[in-house]
Scaffold this motif. Structure first.
Motif, short mmCIF file in Angstrom:
data_model
loop_
_atom_site.label_atom_id
_atom_site.label_comp_id
_atom_site.label_asym_id
_atom_site.label_seq_id
_atom_site.Cartn_x
_atom_site.Cartn_y
_atom_site.Cartn_z
N SER A 1 20.39 4.36 -3.08
CA SER A 1 19.85 4.37 -1.58
C SER A 1 20.94 6.00 -0.47
O SER A 1 19.84 6.91 -0.56
N LYS A 2 21.93 5.76 -0.94
CA LYS A 2 22.59 6.67 -0.22
C LYS A 2 22.01 8.80 -0.87
O LYS A 2 21.91 9.15 -0.65
N ASP A 3 21.58 8.04 -2.66
CA ASP A 3 21.57 9.02 -3.22
C ASP A 3 20.09 10.03 -2.43
O ASP A 3 19.54 10.71 -2.70
N VAL A 4 19.01 8.96 -2.15
CA VAL A 4 17.28 8.74 -2.46
C VAL A 4 18.24 9.79 -0.87
O VAL A 4 17.01 10.29 -0.59
N LYS A 5 18.80 9.38 -0.08
CA LYS A 5 18.82 9.50 1.15
C LYS A 5 19.11 10.82 1.33
O LYS A 5 18.53 11.58 2.12
N GLU B 1 17.22 14.50 2.95
CA GLU B 1 17.39 15.33 3.52
C GLU B 1 17.08 16.66 3.56
O GLU B 1 17.37 17.39 3.64
N MET B 2 17.86 17.27 2.00
CA MET B 2 17.27 18.02 1.17
C MET B 2 15.72 19.00 1.61
O MET B 2 15.57 20.01 1.30
N LEU B 3 15.23 18.27 0.42
CA LEU B 3 13.91 18.47 0.21
C LEU B 3 12.82 18.06 1.44
O LEU B 3 11.37 18.21 1.20
N GLY B 4 13.06 17.19 2.21
CA GLY B 4 12.09 16.51 2.91
C GLY B 4 11.93 15.08 2.10
O GLY B 4 12.02 14.58 1.76
N THR B 5 10.52 14.91 3.21
CA THR B 5 9.25 13.69 3.30
C THR B 5 8.38 13.88 3.48
O THR B 5 8.28 14.65 4.69
N ASP B 6 6.89 13.01 2.94
CA ASP B 6 6.33 13.19 3.39
C ASP B 6 6.05 11.99 4.05
O ASP B 6 4.16 11.74 4.33
#
Length: 203
Positions: free
Chosen positions: A142-146, A150-155
């Motif tokens: 979960s930390k990695d995905v967050k 933060e770097m690549l954005g979210t849809d």
């Protein structure tokens, strides 16, 4: 007579100089116009490449978030078999991330995050029947995905939620598409234990 010839010569010279200057000006304008056209084409190609990279990143993040949320929900439901399946799907989704368009230092960091997240996803996929171990890796995943979001954005809008009691009160976070608390670390034992710590907007 000589005065007339001299005046005529002076007039001819001035006219000839003006024509040469006009020719130089026209040539210079043509060269500038041609250079501007090339620059516009170069900027257009760069914009197209950037857009293509952004689309690729967006598609990769969509696949990652779809799989991550399905995995998290499987652990909420205490379904270790489904969690294992989604872990495998998530590991495959991470392989599609291309961060070559980022600056060198950011690209290195993103690759390290993807590598770490892939390992956690694989551990979850390989531990069907051991939900305790799957949940341990979810906390790290979960930390990695967050960090990747933060770097690549979210849809989609995401909520970083936190359970203070997990791992002997050390606590752990997870990401959710809803602000409702459904705890993946305790499941039905303490389904609503936790709180929203951060809202992550679409970007």
């Amino acid at each position: 007579m000589y005065l007339f010839i001299g005046a005529s010569f002076f007039t001819y010279s001035c006219n000839n100089t003006e024509k040469k200057e006009e020719a130089k000006t026209e040539t210079s304008m043509e060269m500038n116009h041609e250079r501007m056209n090339h620059e516009e084409m170069d900027h257009s190609d760069m914009a197209t490449k950037t857009n293509a990279e952004q689309v690729a990143e967006s598609q990769a993040m969509t696949a990652i978030l779809d799989s991550y949320l399905a995995l998290k929900n499987a652990l909420v439901e205490e379904n270790d078999e489904k969690a294992a399946t989604e872990g495998s799907t998530l590991a495959t989704a991470f392989a599609s991330v291309d961060v070559s368009g980022l600056e060198a230092d950011k690209s290195k960091t993103a690759n390290e995050i993807v590598e770490s997240a892939t390992e956690h996803a694989k551990h979850i996929s390989e531990n069907k029947g051991n939900i305790v171990h799957q949940r341990e890796h979810l906390a790290l995943l979960s930390k990695d995905v967050k960090d990747l979001v933060e770097m690549l954005g979210t849809d989609r809008t995401l909520y970083a939620e936190f359970c203070p009691m997990y791992d002997n009160n050390k606590g752990a976070m997870w990401l959710s598409a809803s602000s409702d608390i459904k705890n993946p670390y305790f499941g039905s034992k303490m389904l609503t234990c936790g709180s929203v710590k951060e809202e992550i907007a679409v970007k």
